[in-house]
Design a protein around this motif. Structure first.
Motif, PDB file in Angstrom:
ATOM      1  N   ASP A 190       0.814  -1.211   0.000  1.00  0.00           N
ATOM      2  CA  ASP A 190       0.000   0.000   0.000  1.00  0.00           C
ATOM      3  C   ASP A 190       0.847   1.260   0.000  1.00  0.00           C
ATOM      4  O   ASP A 190       0.494   2.259  -0.603  1.00  0.00           O
ATOM      5  CB  ASP A 190      -0.931   0.015   1.218  1.00  0.00           C
ATOM      6  N   GLU A 205       1.625   4.371  -5.074  1.00  0.00           N
ATOM      7  CA  GLU A 205       1.801   5.507  -5.975  1.00  0.00           C
ATOM      8  C   GLU A 205       2.945   5.261  -6.946  1.00  0.00           C
ATOM      9  O   GLU A 205       2.902   5.671  -8.099  1.00  0.00           O
ATOM     10  CB  GLU A 205       2.054   6.779  -5.162  1.00  0.00           C
ATOM     11  N   MET A 243      -7.300   6.520 -11.281  1.00  0.00           N
ATOM     12  CA  MET A 243      -7.359   7.138  -9.961  1.00  0.00           C
ATOM     13  C   MET A 243      -8.142   6.267  -8.971  1.00  0.00           C
ATOM     14  O   MET A 243      -7.807   6.190  -7.791  1.00  0.00           O
ATOM     15  CB  MET A 243      -8.011   8.521 -10.063  1.00  0.00           C
ATOM     16  N   LYS A 297      -5.774   3.521  -8.030  1.00  0.00           N
ATOM     17  CA  LYS A 297      -4.744   4.070  -7.140  1.00  0.00           C
ATOM     18  C   LYS A 297      -5.272   4.232  -5.717  1.00  0.00           C
ATOM     19  O   LYS A 297      -4.618   3.819  -4.746  1.00  0.00           O
ATOM     20  CB  LYS A 297      -4.276   5.420  -7.684  1.00  0.00           C
ATOM     21  N   ARG A 298      -6.475   4.821  -5.591  1.00  0.00           N
ATOM     22  CA  ARG A 298      -7.049   5.010  -4.254  1.00  0.00           C
ATOM     23  C   ARG A 298      -7.365   3.683  -3.598  1.00  0.00           C
ATOM     24  O   ARG A 298      -7.221   3.516  -2.390  1.00  0.00           O
ATOM     25  CB  ARG A 298      -8.314   5.871  -4.345  1.00  0.00           C
ATOM     26  N   MET A 339      -4.146   2.302  -2.193  1.00  0.00           N
ATOM     27  CA  MET A 339      -3.608   3.071  -1.072  1.00  0.00           C
ATOM     28  C   MET A 339      -4.480   2.980   0.170  1.00  0.00           C
ATOM     29  O   MET A 339      -4.003   3.227   1.277  1.00  0.00           O
ATOM     30  CB  MET A 339      -3.438   4.539  -1.481  1.00  0.00           C
ATOM     31  N   SER A 340      -5.754   2.640   0.017  1.00  0.00           N
ATOM     32  CA  SER A 340      -6.653   2.545   1.169  1.00  0.00           C
ATOM     33  C   SER A 340      -7.609   1.376   0.971  1.00  0.00           C
ATOM     34  O   SER A 340      -8.208   1.222  -0.097  1.00  0.00           O
ATOM     35  CB  SER A 340      -7.459   3.847   1.327  1.00  0.00           C
TER      36      SER A 340
END
Length: 269
Positions: free
Chosen positions: A16, A20, A224, A227-228, A231-232
């Motif tokens: 995580d 990016e 996007m 990506k989100r 990351m979460s």
């Protein structure tokens, strides 16, 4: 289909905190054709940079090539307008000219001796260097965009060099296949089967600029979201899911209440 392949590729075993970095996705817009001719390059692709005479003689396809990435200008230039050289013997002028040629040839020899078959530079590679590399079956490209060089370096494991001195094998990148491919009216340099492939390039086709831009916005939105998601791990449900869950809870609570209040709560639910 492109978004699905990209999601699966980037979703397997992703840390995580490095999400990016993993989503290094480039996009190229090529007018002409139709949207079904869009394709995903599991590696790096960028438009062919400006080239000098002799470029057409270069080899355009390699297997398992070594890649040298430079931030060095390989071009023979005349002295600056404000440069001043004082000589007492006319023969000294020729020695100055010979020294300039010797410097550029030493740079080119060091690039060849490094063992690289593909030489990329952020700065210009002139016609002398282009012809020199072509005669030795090497490929070169100058004035390559910095973002493209960064993705090539990360995908191939190469390191950008600001000098051609002391080039060692560990600074060279490597990929499985390289080719210069015709896409529409443009030519693209395509690197695939990269050793450290953490990047991809989406080539978008379409009959008009407006259609390509709309496709680009859709791809960007999808990236996007991925990506989100990487990351979460938290998700906010949509499509009325929250309201449905609230209604379910109210109906269950209404069953525990006697009298008219039960009907009121059920109606609200």
């Amino acid at each position: 289909e492109i978004r699905g392949r990209l999601h699966v590729k980037d979703g397997d075993g992703v840390d995580d905190h490095r999400a990016e970095e993993r989503l290094l996705v480039g996009d190229e817009k090529v007018p002409g054709g139709d949207v079904t001719q869009s394709f995903l390059v599991e590696g790096v692709a960028f438009k062919k940079a400006f080239s000098y005479a002799g470029f057409e003689m270069m080899q355009k396809q390699y297997t398992n090539p070594k890649i040298l990435i430079l931030n060095v200008e390989l071009e023979l230039k005349s002295e600056k307008e404000n440069a001043e050289v004082r000589i007492t013997d006319p023969g000294d002028y020729q020695s100055i000219v010979d020294a300039e040629w010797q410097i550029i040839y030493e740079k080119l020899d060091k690039c060849v001796d490094s063992g690289a078959q593909i030489i990329l530079s952020k700065l210009p590679i002139g016609d002398l260097a282009t012809q020199y590399f072509a005669d030795r079956n090497l490929f070169c490209a100058g004035r390559v965009d910095a973002s493209d060089l960064k993705r090539v370096a990360q995908a191939t494991g190469g390191h950008m060099q600001s000098t051609v001195n002391d080039l060692t094998p560990d600074v060279l990148g490597e990929c499985g296949e390289f080719e210069e491919r015709q896409v529409g009216e443009e030519r693209y340099n395509v690197f695939t089967k990269c050793t450290n492939a953490k990047t991809a390039t989406i080539v978008l086709r379409g009959g008009s600029e407006q259609f390509i831009e709309e496709s680009h916005r859709s791809i960007h939105d999808a990236l996007m979201i991925v990506k989100r998601g990487l990351m979460s791990a938290r998700v906010v449900a949509g499509g009325g899911a929250i309201e449905m869950e609230g209604s379910k809870s109210l109906r269950e609570d209404a069953k525990t209440i006697m009298g008219k209040q039960q009907l009121i709560i059920s109606a609200f639910a």
